[in-house]
Design a protein around this motif. Sequence first.
Motif, PDB file in Angstrom:
ATOM      1  N   SER A   1       0.821  -1.206   0.000  1.00 51.80           N
ATOM      2  CA  SER A   1       0.000   0.000   0.000  1.00 51.80           C
ATOM      3  C   SER A   1       0.865   1.270   0.000  1.00 51.80           C
ATOM      4  N   SER A   2       1.951   1.263   0.778  1.00 53.58           N
ATOM      5  CA  SER A   2       2.830   2.438   0.838  1.00 53.58           C
ATOM      6  C   SER A   2       3.516   2.679  -0.502  1.00 53.58           C
TER       7      SER A   2
ATOM      8  N   GLY B   1       3.949   6.136  -4.525  1.00 57.20           N
ATOM      9  CA  GLY B   1       4.307   6.143  -5.948  1.00 57.20           C
ATOM     10  C   GLY B   1       3.489   7.152  -6.737  1.00 57.20           C
ATOM     11  N   CYS B   2       2.235   7.347  -6.349  1.00 51.77           N
ATOM     12  CA  CYS B   2       1.379   8.328  -7.039  1.00 51.77           C
ATOM     13  C   CYS B   2       1.917   9.748  -6.894  1.00 51.77           C
ATOM     14  N   ASN B   3       2.594  10.014  -5.786  1.00 43.39           N
ATOM     15  CA  ASN B   3       3.056  11.378  -5.498  1.00 43.39           C
ATOM     16  C   ASN B   3       4.546  11.571  -5.763  1.00 43.39           C
ATOM     17  N   VAL B   4       5.207  10.571  -6.331  1.00 48.15           N
ATOM     18  CA  VAL B   4       6.670  10.619  -6.408  1.00 48.15           C
ATOM     19  C   VAL B   4       7.176  11.853  -7.171  1.00 48.15           C
TER      20      VAL B   4
ATOM     21  N   GLY C   1       3.495   9.198 -13.079  1.00 51.14           N
ATOM     22  CA  GLY C   1       3.166  10.002 -14.266  1.00 51.14           C
ATOM     23  C   GLY C   1       1.710  10.403 -14.283  1.00 51.14           C
ATOM     24  N   LEU C   2       0.832   9.450 -13.963  1.00 46.89           N
ATOM     25  CA  LEU C   2      -0.601   9.761 -13.917  1.00 46.89           C
ATOM     26  C   LEU C   2      -0.910  10.770 -12.817  1.00 46.89           C
ATOM     27  N   GLY C   3      -0.231  10.604 -11.656  1.00 43.36           N
ATOM     28  CA  GLY C   3      -0.457  11.526 -10.540  1.00 43.36           C
ATOM     29  C   GLY C   3      -0.006  12.937 -10.858  1.00 43.36           C
ATOM     30  N   ALA C   4       1.103  13.056 -11.623  1.00 48.01           N
ATOM     31  CA  ALA C   4       1.579  14.389 -12.008  1.00 48.01           C
ATOM     32  C   ALA C   4       0.621  15.047 -12.999  1.00 48.01           C
ATOM     33  N   ARG C   5       0.027  14.240 -13.880  1.00 47.69           N
ATOM     34  CA  ARG C   5      -0.872  14.792 -14.900  1.00 47.69           C
ATOM     35  C   ARG C   5      -2.269  15.062 -14.336  1.00 47.69           C
ATOM     36  N   PHE C   6      -2.783  14.088 -13.567  1.00 47.10           N
ATOM     37  CA  PHE C   6      -4.129  14.207 -12.998  1.00 47.10           C
ATOM     38  C   PHE C   6      -4.007  14.156 -11.476  1.00 47.10           C
TER      39      PHE C   6
ATOM     40  N   ILE D   1      -7.553   9.077  -5.412  1.00 47.15           N
ATOM     41  CA  ILE D   1      -8.304   7.883  -5.822  1.00 47.15           C
ATOM     42  C   ILE D   1      -7.595   6.622  -5.344  1.00 47.15           C
ATOM     43  N   CYS D   2      -6.262   6.591  -5.528  1.00 43.10           N
ATOM     44  CA  CYS D   2      -5.497   5.408  -5.122  1.00 43.10           C
ATOM     45  C   CYS D   2      -5.559   5.199  -3.609  1.00 43.10           C
ATOM     46  N   THR D   3      -5.484   6.294  -2.849  1.00 45.26           N
ATOM     47  CA  THR D   3      -5.556   6.182  -1.387  1.00 45.26           C
ATOM     48  C   THR D   3      -6.865   5.534  -0.963  1.00 45.26           C
ATOM     49  N   ASN D   4      -7.961   5.981  -1.570  1.00 39.44           N
ATOM     50  CA  ASN D   4      -9.264   5.413  -1.219  1.00 39.44           C
ATOM     51  C   ASN D   4      -9.405   3.965  -1.694  1.00 39.44           C
ATOM     52  N   LEU D   5      -8.869   3.677  -2.884  1.00 36.10           N
ATOM     53  CA  LEU D   5      -8.949   2.307  -3.389  1.00 36.10           C
ATOM     54  C   LEU D   5      -8.150   1.342  -2.513  1.00 36.10           C
ATOM     55  N   MET D   6      -6.996   1.806  -2.002  1.00 33.10           N
ATOM     56  CA  MET D   6      -6.180   0.926  -1.162  1.00 33.10           C
ATOM     57  C   MET D   6      -6.859   0.654   0.181  1.00 33.10           C
ATOM     58  N   GLN D   7      -7.633   1.624   0.673  1.00 25.64           N
ATOM     59  CA  GLN D   7      -8.384   1.388   1.908  1.00 25.64           C
ATOM     60  C   GLN D   7      -9.439   0.299   1.700  1.00 25.64           C
TER      61      GLN D   7
END
Length: 266
Positions: free
Chosen positions: A89-90, A95-98, A173-178, A184-190
Amino acid sequence: MKSFSLSRIVAAIRDLHDGLRQSELWITLGWHDIRQRYRRSVVGPFWITISMAMMIAGLGYMSAGILNQRGDDALPYISAGIIVFFFISSLINEGCNVFIETSRSILQIKSPFSIYVYQVVWRNLLIFLHNITIYGVVAVIYRLNPGFTAFLAIFGVLAIIINGFFLTFMLGGLGARFRDVPLICTNLMQVAFFLSPVFWRATQAQHPLFFQLNPFYYFLESVRLPLMGVVPPLTIWIVIAVITCTNAIVSILFFARVRARIPYWL
């Protein structure tokens, strides 16, 4: 220029290679991140382990009090599951915010993007090594001796690291663009925490497809089963190999496509 031209793919692979060669830099940055996070704290980085131990104790108490499970059987299972899932999860959430969190460095210093990905993976591996000591304590308390089978867990950890590494390029890359992607990923991982066999067992599912379609199940069991003294079935390694190959190819192609645009999105 074509989106997936050979020159872009070669540049993306060279980025990974150049970042790996600068291992001294990202190893230092990873250590610095952990020290900075717990600076001036009395316990320091061991807060990571204490927080995880409290969560495991709480879920272990719940499983014994509500799910009527034996502590000597449930607690090693739950502790290994939570530690491994937290590692996965981490890697996904950070990774989304890297590229967002390292935007200042990216915009000011010309260096391979992969350095920041290596830094995230290394930092989370250090935290995992802190947390896995909890399982060692639980195993000693309940006299669980997995024997040499426990060494198979190393292959499971390596599989998580490799997949987390490649997936970070795509999610970053997706996190930088959108900018909604990290949320979304944080909620999906929960949600994934409850849908994955972390504190419940796959045998309790009403239908095998409920956990067989869950990719987290295979990575969880590749580490947890050896720690419990059980050799993972061949099916788990086959599925992990397929996921890893697909993940590596798709992520490199995606990174090759968006690599030049990342600084403009920051």
